[in-house]
Design a protein around this motif. Structure first.
Motif, PDB file in Angstrom:
ATOM      1  N   LYS A 128      45.805 -77.415 -76.610  1.00  0.00           N
ATOM      2  CA  LYS A 128      46.411 -78.603 -76.027  1.00  0.00           C
ATOM      3  C   LYS A 128      46.460 -79.702 -77.076  1.00  0.00           C
ATOM      4  O   LYS A 128      45.495 -79.928 -77.813  1.00  0.00           O
ATOM      5  N   MET A 129      47.607 -80.374 -77.153  1.00  0.00           N
ATOM      6  CA  MET A 129      47.805 -81.475 -78.092  1.00  0.00           C
ATOM      7  C   MET A 129      47.708 -82.795 -77.339  1.00  0.00           C
ATOM      8  O   MET A 129      48.398 -82.994 -76.334  1.00  0.00           O
ATOM      9  N   THR A 130      46.864 -83.710 -77.803  1.00  0.00           N
ATOM     10  CA  THR A 130      46.805 -85.029 -77.197  1.00  0.00           C
ATOM     11  C   THR A 130      47.948 -85.886 -77.726  1.00  0.00           C
ATOM     12  O   THR A 130      48.584 -85.565 -78.733  1.00  0.00           O
ATOM     13  N   SER A 131      48.199 -86.988 -77.065  1.00  0.00           N
ATOM     14  CA  SER A 131      49.288 -87.874 -77.488  1.00  0.00           C
ATOM     15  C   SER A 131      49.028 -88.449 -78.876  1.00  0.00           C
ATOM     16  O   SER A 131      49.960 -88.687 -79.650  1.00  0.00           O
ATOM     17  N   ASP A 132      47.749 -88.675 -79.231  1.00  0.00           N
ATOM     18  CA  ASP A 132      47.431 -89.185 -80.565  1.00  0.00           C
ATOM     19  C   ASP A 132      47.847 -88.191 -81.633  1.00  0.00           C
ATOM     20  O   ASP A 132      48.389 -88.568 -82.682  1.00  0.00           O
ATOM     21  N   ALA A 133      47.576 -86.918 -81.406  1.00  0.00           N
ATOM     22  CA  ALA A 133      47.916 -85.894 -82.387  1.00  0.00           C
ATOM     23  C   ALA A 133      49.418 -85.690 -82.488  1.00  0.00           C
ATOM     24  O   ALA A 133      49.942 -85.346 -83.566  1.00  0.00           O
ATOM     25  N   GLN A 134      50.122 -85.875 -81.386  1.00  0.00           N
ATOM     26  CA  GLN A 134      51.565 -85.674 -81.388  1.00  0.00           C
ATOM     27  C   GLN A 134      52.303 -86.757 -82.172  1.00  0.00           C
ATOM     28  O   GLN A 134      53.404 -86.510 -82.695  1.00  0.00           O
ATOM     29  N   ALA A 135      51.712 -87.927 -82.282  1.00  0.00           N
ATOM     30  CA  ALA A 135      52.417 -89.094 -82.813  1.00  0.00           C
ATOM     31  C   ALA A 135      52.885 -88.895 -84.252  1.00  0.00           C
ATOM     32  O   ALA A 135      54.014 -89.256 -84.600  1.00  0.00           O
TER      33      ALA A 135
END
Length: 507
Positions: A135-142
């Protein structure tokens, strides 16, 4: 083992590679203690292969655990804790290949939360999603710009107890859809192994009409490069075109070995830059751009070029063509003191020598791996690559010395013919395409022409494996785009054979 690791960490290395051997996995129980003593203050690259990751290792991968870590590779590891957070503040590149979960009842969850992550590579058998979820968090996706997802062929091992294919695939497919959706901010995406034999995976993941999706396929507004390899794209390319509607910025699309699309096809062809000569100005050197310096006629430079293409790196690695017969002085003075090609300008330094450079590109950039995980195949690949120079010299010697076909040249060709029969799962040296094939095909391309026209000798005659190998390589677009016209190669060979030298090419 950990005692020796701790001693090594006292030297404050910038890179650390920990690997098990012969099926033995290294337990890293005391590593967190060693690191807490300051041994990791300079550690920017960490590679863990065939290790047991204990519960107390988790804190090292969180904020502040490894204070300057930039590149993390976890390969064939066993996760001994149910929840893993990878949230290093400095991490920019993450590779996660073929991990196992120790708990086969409740499974493991890998949460990727590194806020500066720019490059992600995940490889796993589909069945592994029954016990490990990513799972990718929004922080990592940015900040994520490049992503590669590869579904590996399933090979059951003793770690797979409890991981046999369940009757209900719904949870796995939803996890896979969620993972792909979390990559919607990337500019470069490589999907591999989504074949028809794996439940029509690509169609189920990218087609919003499939029954597994809880949400529509998101838009990929920043995506400029999409590479699909070993994928099923659906009848009449329906899945592909539906997905492309959500990629308004797409510039490059490559399809390699994709079903319903022909064999190893590519949608776009690269426009090659003109070769630079003595009066040409240099490019803006060492400005952060990765450049591959080649000569279009050189088989050794072609090796690195083909490797770059096979990994889908046309956007990441820019070609700079050098005219070796009218070489610009700045190339030797400012780029590569040896003055030969190929060379690669990357991260402020220049790397050369074709066989070494193939491995460098394969291990330091995104894209499909061109060396296998299987130990027997990996060892055979090393042997073949190590023999490539001797093979080249044996076959060029009769041409240069103007003698008839030598016993050494015949023996070298027969050795390659036998090597192509070692593995039966494909027409290439290791069954499937690898660096071993690239090491030889550019040489064979020229030898086939030279011997046919200059010596009236067909190198593939009575060598069916070699004949099939050449035929299959000629179907691979990544290689086809690097080939010269036979008349150009023949003209080059005749001019330099007459001079009894190949002085422009370094063996």
């Amino acid at each position: 083992m950990c005692r020796w690791i701790c001693r090594g960490l006292k030297l404050s290395p910038a890179a650390l590679d920990l690997s098990g051997a012969d099926g033995y996995r290294v337990s890293l129980t005391s590593l967190p203690h060693c690191v807490s003593g300051g041994g990791a203050r300079r550690l920017t690259r960490l590679r863990l292969d065939s290790v047991l990751l204990q519960r107390d290792f988790r804190d090292l991968l969180g904020p502040g655990g490894l204070p300057v870590l930039e590149d993390l590779e976890i390969i064939n590891a066993v996760l001994m804790s149910k929840i893993w957070w990878i949230g290093s503040d400095t991490l920019t590149s993450l590779t996660f290949v073929n991990a196992y979960c120790h708990s086969t009842t409740s499974g493991c969850s890998v949460r990727i939360a590194a806020p500066r992550l720019a490059s992600l590579r995940l490889e796993f058998p589909l069945v592994r999603l029954a016990t490990i979820s990513f799972k990718m968090t929004s922080d990592a996706q940015a900040c994520l710009a490049q992503a590669s997802i590869r579904i590996l062929d399933q090979t059951y091992q003793e770690d797979d107890v409890g991981e046999r294919e369940p009757d209900d695939n719904e949870d796995k497919m939803r996890d896979l859809c969620s993972l792909i959706d979390s990559l919607s901010s990337v500019t470069s995406l490589h999907l591999s192994g989504f074949q028809e034999t794996k439940q029509l995976l690509l169609r189920q993941v990218l087609d919003e009409a499939n029954p597994w999706r809880l949400t529509p396929v998101p838009s990929f507004p920043n995506l400029t490069s999409l590479v699909l390899e070993d994928c099923d794209v659906g009848n009449n390319l329906r899945t592909l075109w539906l997905f492309l509607r959500s990629t308004p910025a797409i510039k490059r699309l490559a399809l390699n070995s994709c079903g319903r699309c022909g064999v190893r096809c590519s949608v776009t062809k690269e426009v090659l830059p003109p070769a630079l000569g003595a009066v040409s100005e240099p490019p803006p050197l060492f400005d952060g751009t990765t450049r591959l310096y080649i000569c279009y006629i050189c088989p050794f430079a072609q090796r690195a070029w083909v490797t770059r293409n096979c990994k889908g790196l046309q956007d990441e690695i820019k070609l700079v063509a050098i005219n070796l017969e009218d070489k610009p002085a700045w190339y030797k003075d400012k780029v590569y003191p040896q003055g030969t090609v190929p060379s690669l300008e990357h991260n402020g330094k220049v790397t050369g020598e074709s066989l070494d450079l193939m491995k460098y590109i394969d291990s330091n950039f995104q894209g499909p791996a061109l060396l296998p995980q299987d130990p027997a195949k990996r060892q055979f690949a090393d042997e073949l690559i190590g023999y490539a120079d001797a093979f080249t010299k044996a076959l060029y010697a009769p041409l240069i010395s103007k003698v008839d076909m030598s016993d050494e040249a015949v023996a070298a060709l027969d050795k390659i013919e036998a090597a192509l029969s070692k593995f039966s799962d494909g027409p290439f040296f290791l069954g499937q395409l690898s660096l071993a094939d690239i090491a030889y095909v550019t040489i064979l391309e020229r030898l086939q022409i030279y011997y046919s026209h200059v010596r009236n000798y067909e190198i593939a005659k009575d060598r069916p494996n070699l004949e099939k190998f050449i035929e299959e390589m000629n179907n691979i677009e990544a290689y086809k785009q690097t080939k010269n016209q036979p008349l150009i190669l023949l003209d080059f060979a005749k001019r330099h054979l007459k001079a009894n030298t190949f002085s422009l090419i370094k063996f």
